[in-house]
Design a protein around this motif. Structure first.
Motif, PDB file in Angstrom:
ATOM      1  N   THR A  45      66.733 -48.376  12.716  1.00  0.00           N
ATOM      2  CA  THR A  45      67.338 -47.052  12.688  1.00  0.00           C
ATOM      3  C   THR A  45      66.851 -46.276  11.483  1.00  0.00           C
ATOM      4  OG1 THR A  45      69.260 -47.970  11.519  1.00  0.00           O
ATOM      5  CG2 THR A  45      69.432 -47.723  13.918  1.00  0.00           C
ATOM      6  N   PRO A  46      66.716 -44.938  11.624  1.00  0.00           N
ATOM      7  CA  PRO A  46      66.808 -44.188  12.873  1.00  0.00           C
ATOM      8  C   PRO A  46      65.559 -44.404  13.729  1.00  0.00           C
ATOM      9  CG  PRO A  46      66.081 -42.742  11.124  1.00  0.00           C
ATOM     10  CD  PRO A  46      66.341 -44.093  10.471  1.00  0.00           C
ATOM     11  N   SER A  47      65.582 -43.933  14.950  1.00  0.00           N
ATOM     12  CA  SER A  47      64.386 -44.036  15.784  1.00  0.00           C
ATOM     13  C   SER A  47      63.373 -42.959  15.395  1.00  0.00           C
ATOM     14  CB  SER A  47      64.742 -43.927  17.261  1.00  0.00           C
ATOM     15  OG  SER A  47      65.450 -42.731  17.509  1.00  0.00           O
ATOM     16  N   ASN A  48      63.878 -41.834  14.944  1.00  0.00           N
ATOM     17  CA  ASN A  48      63.040 -40.730  14.476  1.00  0.00           C
ATOM     18  C   ASN A  48      63.618 -40.167  13.189  1.00  0.00           C
ATOM     19  OD1 ASN A  48      60.815 -39.851  16.481  1.00  0.00           O
ATOM     20  ND2 ASN A  48      62.564 -40.303  17.765  1.00  0.00           N
ATOM     21  N   LYS A  49      62.723 -39.801  12.257  1.00  0.00           N
ATOM     22  CA  LYS A  49      63.170 -39.198  11.013  1.00  0.00           C
ATOM     23  C   LYS A  49      62.174 -38.109  10.641  1.00  0.00           C
ATOM     24  CE  LYS A  49      65.437 -38.806   7.068  1.00  0.00           C
ATOM     25  NZ  LYS A  49      66.845 -38.332   7.021  1.00  0.00           N
ATOM     26  N   VAL A  50      62.705 -36.897  10.479  1.00  0.00           N
ATOM     27  CA  VAL A  50      61.879 -35.799  10.007  1.00  0.00           C
ATOM     28  C   VAL A  50      62.382 -35.415   8.627  1.00  0.00           C
ATOM     29  CG1 VAL A  50      61.063 -33.456  10.417  1.00  0.00           C
ATOM     30  CG2 VAL A  50      61.517 -34.972  12.359  1.00  0.00           C
ATOM     31  N   THR A  51      61.487 -35.344   7.661  1.00  0.00           N
ATOM     32  CA  THR A  51      61.880 -35.020   6.306  1.00  0.00           C
ATOM     33  C   THR A  51      60.852 -34.081   5.685  1.00  0.00           C
ATOM     34  OG1 THR A  51      62.632 -35.980   4.208  1.00  0.00           O
ATOM     35  CG2 THR A  51      60.656 -36.926   5.188  1.00  0.00           C
ATOM     36  N   GLU A  52      61.273 -33.421   4.620  1.00  0.00           N
ATOM     37  CA  GLU A  52      60.364 -32.509   3.928  1.00  0.00           C
ATOM     38  C   GLU A  52      59.598 -33.259   2.851  1.00  0.00           C
ATOM     39  OE1 GLU A  52      62.943 -28.369   4.327  1.00  0.00           O
ATOM     40  OE2 GLU A  52      62.794 -29.418   2.411  1.00  0.00           O
ATOM     41  N   LYS A  53      58.424 -32.800   2.591  1.00  0.00           N
ATOM     42  CA  LYS A  53      57.597 -33.364   1.518  1.00  0.00           C
ATOM     43  C   LYS A  53      58.386 -33.412   0.233  1.00  0.00           C
ATOM     44  CE  LYS A  53      53.176 -32.429  -0.807  1.00  0.00           C
ATOM     45  NZ  LYS A  53      53.707 -32.194  -2.153  1.00  0.00           N
ATOM     46  N   GLY A  54      58.321 -34.562  -0.436  1.00  0.00           N
ATOM     47  CA  GLY A  54      59.009 -34.737  -1.705  1.00  0.00           C
ATOM     48  C   GLY A  54      60.379 -35.382  -1.597  1.00  0.00           C
ATOM     49  N   LYS A  55      60.923 -35.469  -0.407  1.00  0.00           N
ATOM     50  CA  LYS A  55      62.254 -36.063  -0.225  1.00  0.00           C
ATOM     51  C   LYS A  55      62.174 -37.589  -0.196  1.00  0.00           C
ATOM     52  CE  LYS A  55      64.532 -32.158   0.429  1.00  0.00           C
ATOM     53  NZ  LYS A  55      65.571 -31.684  -0.537  1.00  0.00           N
ATOM     54  N   TYR A  56      63.357 -38.206  -0.315  1.00  0.00           N
ATOM     55  CA  TYR A  56      63.516 -39.664  -0.282  1.00  0.00           C
ATOM     56  C   TYR A  56      64.033 -40.072   1.088  1.00  0.00           C
ATOM     57  CZ  TYR A  56      66.012 -44.059  -1.287  1.00  0.00           C
ATOM     58  OH  TYR A  56      66.494 -45.339  -1.265  1.00  0.00           O
ATOM     59  N   VAL A  57      63.493 -41.173   1.644  1.00  0.00           N
ATOM     60  CA  VAL A  57      63.979 -41.657   2.933  1.00  0.00           C
ATOM     61  C   VAL A  57      64.227 -43.167   2.896  1.00  0.00           C
ATOM     62  CG1 VAL A  57      62.840 -39.855   4.286  1.00  0.00           C
ATOM     63  CG2 VAL A  57      61.641 -42.024   3.865  1.00  0.00           C
ATOM     64  N   GLU A  58      65.148 -43.602   3.732  1.00  0.00           N
ATOM     65  CA  GLU A  58      65.422 -45.021   3.905  1.00  0.00           C
ATOM     66  C   GLU A  58      65.333 -45.357   5.389  1.00  0.00           C
ATOM     67  OE1 GLU A  58      68.500 -46.014   0.223  1.00  0.00           O
ATOM     68  OE2 GLU A  58      69.183 -46.144   2.293  1.00  0.00           O
ATOM     69  N   LEU A  59      64.646 -46.434   5.683  1.00  0.00           N
ATOM     70  CA  LEU A  59      64.500 -46.909   7.055  1.00  0.00           C
ATOM     71  C   LEU A  59      65.117 -48.304   7.129  1.00  0.00           C
ATOM     72  CD1 LEU A  59      60.735 -45.952   7.564  1.00  0.00           C
ATOM     73  CD2 LEU A  59      62.755 -44.500   7.785  1.00  0.00           C
ATOM     74  N   ARG A  60      65.908 -48.538   8.175  1.00  0.00           N
ATOM     75  CA  ARG A  60      66.662 -49.786   8.249  1.00  0.00           C
ATOM     76  C   ARG A  60      66.144 -50.686   9.352  1.00  0.00           C
ATOM     77  NH1 ARG A  60      72.557 -51.478   7.790  1.00  0.00           N
ATOM     78  NH2 ARG A  60      72.877 -52.956   9.516  1.00  0.00           N
ATOM     79  N   CYS A  61      66.185 -51.986   9.099  1.00  0.00           N
ATOM     80  CA  CYS A  61      65.769 -52.987  10.081  1.00  0.00           C
ATOM     81  C   CYS A  61      66.821 -54.074  10.164  1.00  0.00           C
ATOM     82  CB  CYS A  61      64.432 -53.602   9.683  1.00  0.00           C
ATOM     83  SG  CYS A  61      63.953 -55.022  10.697  1.00  0.00           S
ATOM     84  N   TYR A  74      58.494 -61.011  16.261  1.00  0.00           N
ATOM     85  CA  TYR A  74      59.113 -60.147  17.267  1.00  0.00           C
ATOM     86  C   TYR A  74      59.374 -58.788  16.621  1.00  0.00           C
ATOM     87  CZ  TYR A  74      59.510 -64.354  19.986  1.00  0.00           C
ATOM     88  OH  TYR A  74      59.210 -65.490  20.691  1.00  0.00           O
ATOM     89  N   PHE A  75      58.911 -57.754  17.297  1.00  0.00           N
ATOM     90  CA  PHE A  75      58.920 -56.414  16.723  1.00  0.00           C
ATOM     91  C   PHE A  75      60.066 -55.559  17.246  1.00  0.00           C
ATOM     92  CE2 PHE A  75      54.988 -55.894  14.284  1.00  0.00           C
ATOM     93  CZ  PHE A  75      54.354 -57.082  14.589  1.00  0.00           C
ATOM     94  N   GLY A  76      60.548 -54.695  16.376  1.00  0.00           N
ATOM     95  CA  GLY A  76      61.477 -53.667  16.778  1.00  0.00           C
ATOM     96  C   GLY A  76      60.751 -52.475  17.376  1.00  0.00           C
ATOM     97  N   PRO A  77      61.505 -51.478  17.852  1.00  0.00           N
ATOM     98  CA  PRO A  77      60.900 -50.312  18.497  1.00  0.00           C
ATOM     99  C   PRO A  77      60.260 -49.340  17.520  1.00  0.00           C
ATOM    100  CG  PRO A  77      63.268 -50.076  18.432  1.00  0.00           C
ATOM    101  CD  PRO A  77      62.979 -51.448  17.918  1.00  0.00           C
ATOM    102  N   GLY A  78      60.558 -49.493  16.232  1.00  0.00           N
ATOM    103  CA  GLY A  78      59.938 -48.638  15.224  1.00  0.00           C
ATOM    104  C   GLY A  78      60.755 -47.408  14.878  1.00  0.00           C
ATOM    105  N   THR A  79      60.452 -46.869  13.696  1.00  0.00           N
ATOM    106  CA  THR A  79      60.976 -45.573  13.258  1.00  0.00           C
ATOM    107  C   THR A  79      59.788 -44.642  13.090  1.00  0.00           C
ATOM    108  OG1 THR A  79      62.901 -46.466  12.097  1.00  0.00           O
ATOM    109  CG2 THR A  79      62.096 -44.297  11.409  1.00  0.00           C
ATOM    110  N   ARG A  80      59.825 -43.525  13.811  1.00  0.00           N
ATOM    111  CA  ARG A  80      58.754 -42.534  13.675  1.00  0.00           C
ATOM    112  C   ARG A  80      59.134 -41.581  12.550  1.00  0.00           C
ATOM    113  NH1 ARG A  80      54.600 -41.104  16.718  1.00  0.00           N
ATOM    114  NH2 ARG A  80      55.383 -42.378  18.447  1.00  0.00           N
TER     115      ARG A  80
END
Lengths: 115, 118
Positions: free
Chosen positions: A7-23, A105-111
């Motif tokens: 999660t999330p399946s999709n993440k759109v962010t602006e340049k310079g921002k911080y993001v977290e992707l969960r597995c 075994y792979f997850g569906p990914g976060t774009r």
């Protein structure tokens, strides 16, 4: 049984921002991996966890990328000061053990899209 | 360092014909070889692996792969293709030795689009 979830399946962010992707790996799998897949390419290895510790982080592109797995299950990939070049699909995988003979075994990914 | 090459971007096969998707590899020690399939908007699915023993390994959905040590190849095969086999196929390798540079992860080829024509 349940597979690897991300999660999330999709993440759109602006340049310079911080993001977290969960597995969330398959229950009972001790090894966890992160990969990055750019358009038209195969997945590229980023980091590998045995339990709670990062056993191999040689694939992380620079120090803006960091990952944790504090309790040996769920993992979070963290990207600071995002750049447009970070846009890709981030894949998580888990395997039953640490032997290199185990399949992953792979997850569906976060774009991730950085605008 | 380990590497994988998939020389064909796309393979076209008529339904019912045999198919082959090519893969060659390079490692320092012994290779552990894997094939995965990726359907649109879905994750990578494990098909089969070669670790040791019989050079012909069988996997999911009727696929098999042949390990050839002298040619450093691990080609994916199926005797009779189905339209539903159309997808993106990835070959991957891990080195039995700690050759550095992310050797604990899988190293993937660029993928081969398999198109089965009715």
């Amino acid at each position: 049984g349940a597979g690897v979830s991300q999660t999330p399946s999709n993440k759109v962010t602006e340049k310079g921002k911080y993001v977290e992707l969960r597995c969330d790996p398959i229950s009972g799998h001790t090894a966890l991996y992160w990969y990055r897949q750019s358009l038209g390419q195969g997945p590229e290895f980023l980091i590998y966890f045995q339990g709670t510790g990062a056993a191999d982080d040689s694939g992380l592109p620079n120090d803006r990328f960091f990952a944790v797995r504090p309790e040996g299950s769920v993992s979070t990939l963290k990207i600071q000061r995002t750049e447009r070049g970070d846009s890709a699909v981030y894949l998580c995988a888990s395997s039953l053990g640490v032997s290199r003979t185990y399949e992953q075994y792979f997850g569906p990914g976060t774009r991730l899209t950085v605008t | 360092a380990q590497s994988v090459a998939q020389p064909e971007d796309q393979v076209n096969v008529a339904e019912g014909n045999p198919l082959t998707v090519k893969c060659t590899y390079s490692v320092s020690g012994n290779p552990y070889l894997f094939w995965y399939v990726q359907y649109p908007n879905r994750g990578l699915q494990f098909l089969l692996k070669y670790i040791t023993g019989d050079n012909l390994v069988k996997g999911s959905y009727g696929f098999e792969a042949e390990f050839n040590k002298s040619q450093t190849s691990f080609h994916l095969k199926k005797p009779s293709a189905l339209v539903s086999d159309s997808a993106l196929y990835f070959c991957a390798v891990r080195d039995s030795l700690n050759s550095g540079g992310g050797a604990d992860g899988l190293t993937f080829g660029k993928g081969t689009h398999l198109i089965i024509q009715p």
